[in-house]
Design a protein around this motif. Structure first.
Motif, mmCIF file in Angstrom:
data_model
loop_
_atom_site.group_PDB
_atom_site.id
_atom_site.type_symbol
_atom_site.label_atom_id
_atom_site.label_comp_id
_atom_site.label_asym_id
_atom_site.label_seq_id
_atom_site.Cartn_x
_atom_site.Cartn_y
_atom_site.Cartn_z
ATOM 1 N N PRO A 295 41.546 -22.591 15.350
ATOM 2 C CA PRO A 295 40.658 -21.756 15.956
ATOM 3 C C PRO A 295 39.991 -22.131 14.946
ATOM 4 O O PRO A 295 39.938 -22.791 13.471
ATOM 5 N N ASP A 296 37.857 -22.695 14.784
ATOM 6 C CA ASP A 296 37.893 -22.934 13.845
ATOM 7 C C ASP A 296 37.433 -21.407 12.716
ATOM 8 O O ASP A 296 37.460 -22.076 11.169
ATOM 9 N N VAL A 297 37.425 -20.379 12.743
ATOM 10 C CA VAL A 297 37.980 -19.301 11.849
ATOM 11 C C VAL A 297 39.023 -18.727 11.272
ATOM 12 O O VAL A 297 40.017 -18.696 11.959
ATOM 13 N N ALA A 298 39.300 -19.075 10.475
ATOM 14 C CA ALA A 298 40.671 -19.049 9.506
ATOM 15 C C ALA A 298 40.993 -17.530 9.375
ATOM 16 O O ALA A 298 40.320 -17.121 8.783
ATOM 17 N N LEU A 299 42.369 -16.989 9.430
ATOM 18 C CA LEU A 299 42.921 -15.689 9.094
ATOM 19 C C LEU A 299 43.555 -16.468 7.336
ATOM 20 O O LEU A 299 43.405 -16.712 7.638
ATOM 21 N N LYS A 300 42.478 -14.357 7.153
ATOM 22 C CA LYS A 300 42.827 -14.638 5.444
ATOM 23 C C LYS A 300 43.890 -14.229 5.304
ATOM 24 O O LYS A 300 44.113 -12.498 5.032
ATOM 25 N N LYS A 318 43.351 -5.977 20.948
ATOM 26 C CA LYS A 318 42.977 -4.877 21.366
ATOM 27 C C LYS A 318 41.952 -5.249 21.851
ATOM 28 O O LYS A 318 41.147 -5.229 22.980
ATOM 29 N N ALA A 319 40.396 -5.749 21.229
ATOM 30 C CA ALA A 319 38.788 -6.242 20.811
ATOM 31 C C ALA A 319 39.098 -7.458 21.879
ATOM 32 O O ALA A 319 38.093 -7.266 23.673
ATOM 33 N N THR A 320 40.239 -8.539 21.930
ATOM 34 C CA THR A 320 39.856 -9.863 22.779
ATOM 35 C C THR A 320 40.601 -9.595 24.041
ATOM 36 O O THR A 320 40.016 -9.758 25.146
ATOM 37 N N THR A 328 41.845 -18.058 24.392
ATOM 38 C CA THR A 328 40.951 -18.819 24.800
ATOM 39 C C THR A 328 41.068 -19.195 23.067
ATOM 40 O O THR A 328 41.007 -18.479 22.059
ATOM 41 N N ARG A 329 39.663 -20.548 23.306
ATOM 42 C CA ARG A 329 39.559 -20.803 21.631
ATOM 43 C C ARG A 329 38.563 -19.337 21.326
ATOM 44 O O ARG A 329 38.438 -19.405 20.025
ATOM 45 N N GLN A 330 37.834 -19.461 22.287
ATOM 46 C CA GLN A 330 36.653 -18.387 21.548
ATOM 47 C C GLN A 330 37.941 -16.767 20.860
ATOM 48 O O GLN A 330 37.410 -16.561 20.032
#
Length: 482
Positions: A295-300, A318-320, A328-330
């Protein structure tokens, strides 16, 4: 001597049809069938494939039915050029072109079968010299493999199609109900290097074969592509009949390379959820055969206990899941954004509690300031990947859907609410939600909603509603409906 020369020619043709992996190229490429993800000959298939994490698609020629030719919009050079442009711009390929109409159409009853094959080959050229075509024999019925006359006709037509394909530098992968030995016998009868097997996990399982042994028996040079899925029922990851890591080891050992396309393996509980079903299957295929989506956004998550991180990821998912984009990539990016928000809240409140020991007022002020700034940063981050409506859904998941549950209850309890009153109630509930998103615990979130529910009750009482009477009437109505 002639026999050796013939074998050499056939070997060269096979190498042309199934080239070895070039340096720098991926051994395995993963895609989805456009007709199965409800994007048959639609430009949107490429963006969907990108979101699912695919390398490309298997594009269909269009339905056949009673038509003379396929309903194929890609005969138009301009239309085909647009498809190529969109695929190229997204870094995707058309890995194969399918004649899926023959799932229901009998090849032996189509006198124009060569014209149909040529239509497919022409389309493959327009899309960028695609090498592999898919031809299912399902429409030929269940007896052609044992009925001698029918089999001869199938063999003849496959030979004709295969020679046409070979002359154009292509190969047609057939889909049959036969196991490996049966397919080898059929290929031997067809006698064309332009015909190979488009291998399908489902067929092997229905024939009672072990997929890995079946693949080895068939041999790498006889397989032009793979439909890497079973019939609908469950995702690949949850299918006990498919040992994907073992299949990978087998294909590695065989030296095979090529496309793996997901056709089915949908969870019957959510069979219409394209993104969840195909995203989950592509995700697992990438895990086993390719590079997982980054993913573009790294998990901190650095420095945080593994159990805690897993708990937060489960909560964020739960949100996704609600959005149907988890695999998905999104979805990967949204998952990390939501998880990072939970991490940030934990850090803010941990710092506040630490500072409280020396200066309670300062601790609260610093926490409020950080919460305010990070709140809008969180929404801004989500807006990079989600629509406003989808962001609303994320907020609802993070606050236990209290807005919708409470609003519906208020409307049910007081059926005479005006549109103005409904709008005010909803506005206050959403305001409560904005603050509840940043609360430190479930208890604090519900307390925030409780505060606003009190405001709503005061508002309704001031407008003349007897809430005790309205509530009693609501209970009576519910009892009658039971």
């Amino acid at each position: 001597m002639k026999k050796k020369r013939l074998l050499g020619v056939l070997g060269a043709l096979l190498l042309m049809a199934f080239p070895q992996v070039a340096e720098g190229q991926a051994r395995y490429k993963i895609g989805v069938c456009d007709w199965m993800v409800l994007k048959r000959q639609k430009l949107g298939q490429f963006e969907l494939a990108r979101q699912l994490g695919c390398d490309g698609v298997e594009l269909d020629m269009g339905p056949l039915g009673t038509r003379t030719l396929f309903e194929n919009a890609l005969r138009d050079d301009a239309v085909a050029a647009r498809f190529r442009h969109v695929a190229d711009s997204l870094g995707l390929e058309v890995g194969a072109v399918a004649m899926s109409g023959f799932y229901a159409q009998d090849l032996t009853k189509r006198d124009n079968y060569l014209a149909l094959a040529d239509d497919c080959f022409d389309t493959m050229d327009r899309l960028g010299n695609v090498r592999v075509a898919f031809l299912p024999l399902g429409g030929c019925g269940n007896t052609w493999s044992t009925d001698k006359a029918l089999r001869r006709e199938v063999v003849k037509r496959l030979h004709d199609i295969g020679e046409r394909a070979r002359a154009r530098g292509k190969v047609v992968g057939i889909d049959t109900p036969l196991d490996a030995k049966g397919n080898l016998r059929l290929l031997k009868e067809v006698k064309s290097a332009g015909i190979a097997v488009f291998y399908k996990f489902q067929n092997a399982l229905e024939a009672g074969a072990d997929i890995s042994r079946d693949l080895q028996t068939l041999g790498a040079r006889n397989i032009c592509a793979i439909h890497a899925s079973n019939t609908d029922g469950r995702w690949l990851r949850n299918d006990s009949l498919i040992d994907l890591p073992a299949i990978r080891r087998t294909l590695d050992k065989m030296g095979w390379s090529g496309w793996l396309f997901v056709e089915r393996s949908r969870d019957v509980k959510m069979v219409r959820n394209v993104k969840m079903n195909y995203g989950a299957n592509v995700d697992y295929l990438r895990e086993v055969f390719s590079t997982p989506i980054v993913p573009d956004v790294a998990l901190k998550a650095e420095g945080r206990p593994e159990d805690y991180v897993n708990t937060i990821l489960s909560r964020a998912q739960k949100a996704t899941d609600q959005l149907g984009i988890t695999y998905t990539r999104q979805g990967r990016n949204v998952l990390n954004i939501v998880a990072n928000r939970y991490f940030a809240l934990n850090d803010i409140y941990a710092e506040r509690d630490s500072l409280k020991k020396t200066d309670r007022q300062k601790a609260e002020a610093i926490a409020d300031q950080k919460l305010y700034r990070s709140h809008f940063g969180f929404i801004s981050d989500l807006s990079m990947y989600l629509s406003e409506q989808q962001i609303e859904q994320v907020k609802d998941v993070m606050t236990y859907d209290v807005v919708n549950v409470t609003y519906k209850a208020q409307c049910d309890m007081i059926p005479t609410l005006t549109e103005e009153e409904k709008a005010q109630i909803l506005a206050w509930l959403k305001e409560a939600r904005e603050q509840a998103i940043d609360a430190e615990s479930s208890k604090k979130k519900h307390e925030m909603f409780g505060k606003y529910k009190g405001r709503i009750n005061n508002y309704l009482s001031a407008r003349g509603y007897d809430l005790t009477k309205e509530r009693e009437g609501w209970y009576e109505r519910m009892k009658k409906e039971e």
